[in-house]
Design a protein around this motif. Structure first.
Motif, mmCIF file in Angstrom:
data_model
loop_
_atom_site.group_PDB
_atom_site.id
_atom_site.type_symbol
_atom_site.label_atom_id
_atom_site.label_comp_id
_atom_site.label_asym_id
_atom_site.label_seq_id
_atom_site.Cartn_x
_atom_site.Cartn_y
_atom_site.Cartn_z
ATOM 1 N N UNK A 138 -3.293 -13.486 74.628
ATOM 2 C CA UNK A 138 -2.327 -12.906 74.060
ATOM 3 C C UNK A 138 -2.621 -11.686 73.294
ATOM 4 N N UNK B 53 9.260 -11.229 71.847
ATOM 5 C CA UNK B 53 8.332 -11.403 72.869
ATOM 6 C C UNK B 53 8.816 -11.607 74.046
ATOM 7 N N UNK C 223 2.014 -13.842 72.036
ATOM 8 C CA UNK C 223 1.216 -14.767 71.277
ATOM 9 C C UNK C 223 2.234 -16.270 70.790
ATOM 10 N N UNK C 224 3.083 -15.771 70.327
ATOM 11 C CA UNK C 224 4.018 -17.081 69.882
ATOM 12 C C UNK C 224 4.641 -17.989 70.914
ATOM 13 N N UNK C 225 4.902 -17.428 72.047
ATOM 14 C CA UNK C 225 5.632 -18.114 72.959
ATOM 15 C C UNK C 225 4.349 -18.954 73.687
ATOM 16 N N UNK C 226 3.241 -18.401 73.694
ATOM 17 C CA UNK C 226 2.005 -19.033 74.358
ATOM 18 C C UNK C 226 1.712 -20.305 73.615
ATOM 19 N N UNK C 227 1.668 -19.775 72.126
ATOM 20 C CA UNK C 227 1.294 -20.997 71.238
ATOM 21 C C UNK C 227 2.228 -22.176 71.343
ATOM 22 N N UNK D 114 1.148 -18.530 62.239
ATOM 23 C CA UNK D 114 0.948 -17.312 63.011
ATOM 24 C C UNK D 114 2.149 -16.224 62.917
ATOM 25 N N UNK E 198 -5.001 -19.692 74.206
ATOM 26 C CA UNK E 198 -3.673 -18.920 74.582
ATOM 27 C C UNK E 198 -3.407 -17.684 73.634
ATOM 28 N N UNK E 199 -3.647 -17.956 72.287
ATOM 29 C CA UNK E 199 -3.364 -17.043 71.391
ATOM 30 C C UNK E 199 -4.469 -15.816 71.691
ATOM 31 N N UNK F 52 -4.182 -24.100 72.387
ATOM 32 C CA UNK F 52 -3.103 -22.863 71.890
ATOM 33 C C UNK F 52 -4.251 -21.875 71.183
#
Lengths: 295, 295, 295, 295
Positions: free
Chosen positions: C264, B187, A257-261, B261, C260-261, C257
């Motif tokens: 995930x 991640x 989730x953090x990489x995606x954000x 997050x 995407x979150x 965002x």
């Protein structure tokens, strides 16, 4: 044994990398061919560094072919341009920050001609390229890597990380981490600035503490606090790399989730701030979101 | 000039910090008082380091009072315990990773007795505390800091970052960055592992590249890949610090989606993995989310 | 005019949809062919609904071919199985929740044989399929849609949303919104539960207020608060759909965002809770992250 | 039995709510006092609706005191203004979208004077206020609620959700869900628009499908696609409410990554787009991030 290398793509990274190949060729009695879409740059490189400016078909005759282009798409185009002239036994070392799926496709395509593909992206920036101290992360056949290791004259460190595409995957994840670390540091400093804390000593403290990162140590003070944002690595390219990392995550069925954000936010920054700005200018979007300059 | 210091809270950080105060007192002809909720620890500290184990009221007589407790709540309690005995001119240096709002409240409360409050959290971990090389980030009156700078015998670097609460704010943001950088690296490595890439060389490459951070360089290889997760800094405390950072962000009207997050994910990790585990064990939740160990 | 339809894939959605085609055929003097990988299900469907169980090559002779399969991959396989028997003028209506890129590829492949491809995913769940009130979102040639509109006997609402792939894109985004709305409602209720608020009246209020969504109104009370989590739409398939939405976002160079979150987090939920559980069981991960049941 | 109510705060919501109290007073032989910071608005309300414009101290004499102000801070101020005149047995019904911590503080303060505090925020917007169909979510003593239930003449639905502060907590979470659902729908539609999909039919389909929400059904078509963004509920106030929800989450030790990200993005939108714009104008930031209008 005398070797011939060819270097395709004389951009901000490629030009100094190819200069190290030319130096190495002089020292070992080999040849260093160079090619660039805009031929004048190749000619200039030849004059300045003693490389040989050649046509794409001529480049196909080298023992080792290096490419360093903006994306895998340009590698596909160049590959098409010299595919017919490739000789079995050649090793193609692609230093582009490319896509793992492209690597697998290109590797299969080249193997039909007896050519081995190594995805070998580099890290270290233009400074590392000039100093010849780049870190190279290599995916593909380990034996093929050993066969060309001595040719990587621009490298300070060479690490084999897995099969075809693994080099690109690691590079993409590395750059996604750069994006996360940079953005988060920007958020933190912007919030501190809004809270009335002095940014420069706060950054000094963070850089002596557990929250530090390459981004906080080597980018924010030098490029953001100075308001210079010198363009050495384009924001649009870092957003692209973060997108490749997102593809790696999804293709692996992983959850990040953090990489995606961060990828989404860098995409937004490239749109709002400009894809051609320096990657550190992503923090200009952080500044807009906080109505506060990081300084 | 002979000085008396008191150190309140002899935990994993406080004990070695107080030992440096004791050494400094020996060297300068001063006194180093120590107090701990569990008195036996203070007695042992006195025997081992030459400090003096005292009661809370006696500690109030020191020229400089240091506190190093789990949270601002414990500082409130201790402050209540010795408030009556405080003398004007004393400086209270709180090395807790506390809350900026608590700092402002405590500062106001102490100023009524002529005591100056400095929020002075430290970074560097237990290793830095033992070596006496901690980084101290100080909020509050700059002149008061100058008056006690020579007493900070446990410090390698002392930086004044702003008014009351600024030290805690910077510490909270630093730790939130640690949380972000650590989680993001987890991640990335978990995704690479799922993609079949070797984790150890990938980490080696990242640590020689632009995505590196203190977390990737000094924590993941040593604590996660080894599967040791030694408890030197509890996960629950890092989640608490990230929560303080979130409060700083909100109180400043700032926008920090990535820090927010990360705070939420660390809160979840503390719940799922255990607040008493090492902070790096947060990556065990990343591993669960990816059904893949980072190794 | 008498028409022959074929329906490929008699799963939880496909079987009742094909039953409506059989009913429609009876009413209009047409034929309704059905095929399923496991032939016994097709035979049973024929007995129960008056459809005709056929082989894949026979299905290729229909005027309109419907497919409703787990993913675009299975559509590729089935397409390969009957491609040779396809006739020009046929329209292929794919009701799978498929991938826009697959749609474009399949459309190109079919157009070589004179067959028109429409991506036509449906919404409404098994209840809507049984009632024949499904919403169908269609991408592809508008005239071709008009030619088959009367054949969509399972539809309550048919909307043309754009060119080839647009139907899949809208469906993916719709399901990503379902995922976001569901997860967020779970987070909110779990936090309220931890805060000591009664969940059932809180949900009642939200469902009468501005924060309501289909997820809060029709799923959480019925499936989560009851602890039943009946499997009508698998968690793994919703995670897959959210992943398609993420691909749509990235392919469009968009920044999303929150989507995407959520993707995930649903990926993580599918891994931790089980891809075969109902999609609402994703909230079991929310519950784990909060150590609190939503009830 | 004749009753006297007082209504403090005649804003966009308060004015029509107080009009219902005036109507109810006429019907039951009671009195409906009104007060507003700007007295002219109260005078106008009296002329138009038959309420009585009074001073703050006079308002303190009512049997039931309603307040409906921008934030808990204004409630604190008003409370200070009439605290001295309060009578034991009075019930204070605060319809502000307030903070649970303020509710607990105010409740304690009022109970010293024998006054019972109910936090009773409303949902339904200005339309619901005018129609007298608001949903009221009430925290505090259940018996006290029963005692004033007949006085809530502006309500369509009244639900007791827990102890003091629970009403504010539920309202904050409801509004955070509104924020999430609205933002996510904006992201999805912007991505579809970039992908070349027609937005209006896509929205129509979503509103007939599982991804729909109050935001998609009642806000986006009416306010965003029309480009009107009429100001009925300010963006800054929704960002404030999302921040209260974040405080509820943190105070409960909960983990809500999606709510947290949405809060951060709405804070950014209020900063970039303007806190005084309509809450749906948050999607203007989504549009900027995607260089694409949602239309």
């Amino acid at each position: 044994m005398s070797r011939t290398t060819a270097f395709l793509g004389l951009g901000a990274m490629g030009a100094p990398m190819a200069a190290h190949l030319a130096r190495h060729a002089r020292e070992t009695g080999g040849r260093a061919l160079v090619w660039n879409r805009t031929g004048a740059r190749a000619d200039a490189h030849a004059r300045e560094h003693g490389s040989e400016s050649v046509t794409l078909p001529d480049a196909a005759q080298a023992d080792v072919i290096f490419s360093c282009l903006p994306t895998s798409r340009e590698v596909d185009e160049v590959l098409t341009g010299l595919e017919g002239g490739l000789r079995p036994g050649t090793v193609w070392v692609d230093c582009t920050s490319g896509h793992p799926e492209a690597a697998r496709r290109q590797s299969a395509r080249l193997s039909e001609r007896g050519v081995t593909f190594l995805d070998a992206p580099v890290s270290g920036g233009t400074a590392g390229a000039q100093a010849g101290t780049l870190t190279v992360m290599v995916g593909g056949d380990a034996a093929a890597l050993e066969g060309v290791r001595a040719d990587l004259a621009f490298a300070g460190k060479v690490v084999h990380v897995g099969g075809v595409g693994a080099g690109f995957a690691v590079k993409a994840v590395n750059n996604a981490l750069l994006a996360v670390n940079l953005w988060a540091a920007g958020e933190g400093l912007a919030a501190l600035a809004r809270a009335g804390v002095d940014v420069a000593p706060a950054l000094e403290v963070i850089n002596a503490s557990s929250g530090r990162s390459n981004a906080s140590e080597n980018l924010i003070g030098q490029r953001v606090l100075t308001r210079e944002f010198p363009v050495t690595f384009q924001l649009g390219l870092l957003a692209k790399d973060a997108g490749i990392a997102a593809d790696v995550v999804r293709a692996a069925g992983a959850s990040a989730p953090v990489l995606m954000q961060a990828e989404a936010l860098f995409r937004a920054a490239a749109t709002v701030v400009g894809a051609g700005e320096d990657h550190t200018a992503a923090l200009r979007l952080v500044e807009q979101m906080n109505d506060k300059e990081i300084r």
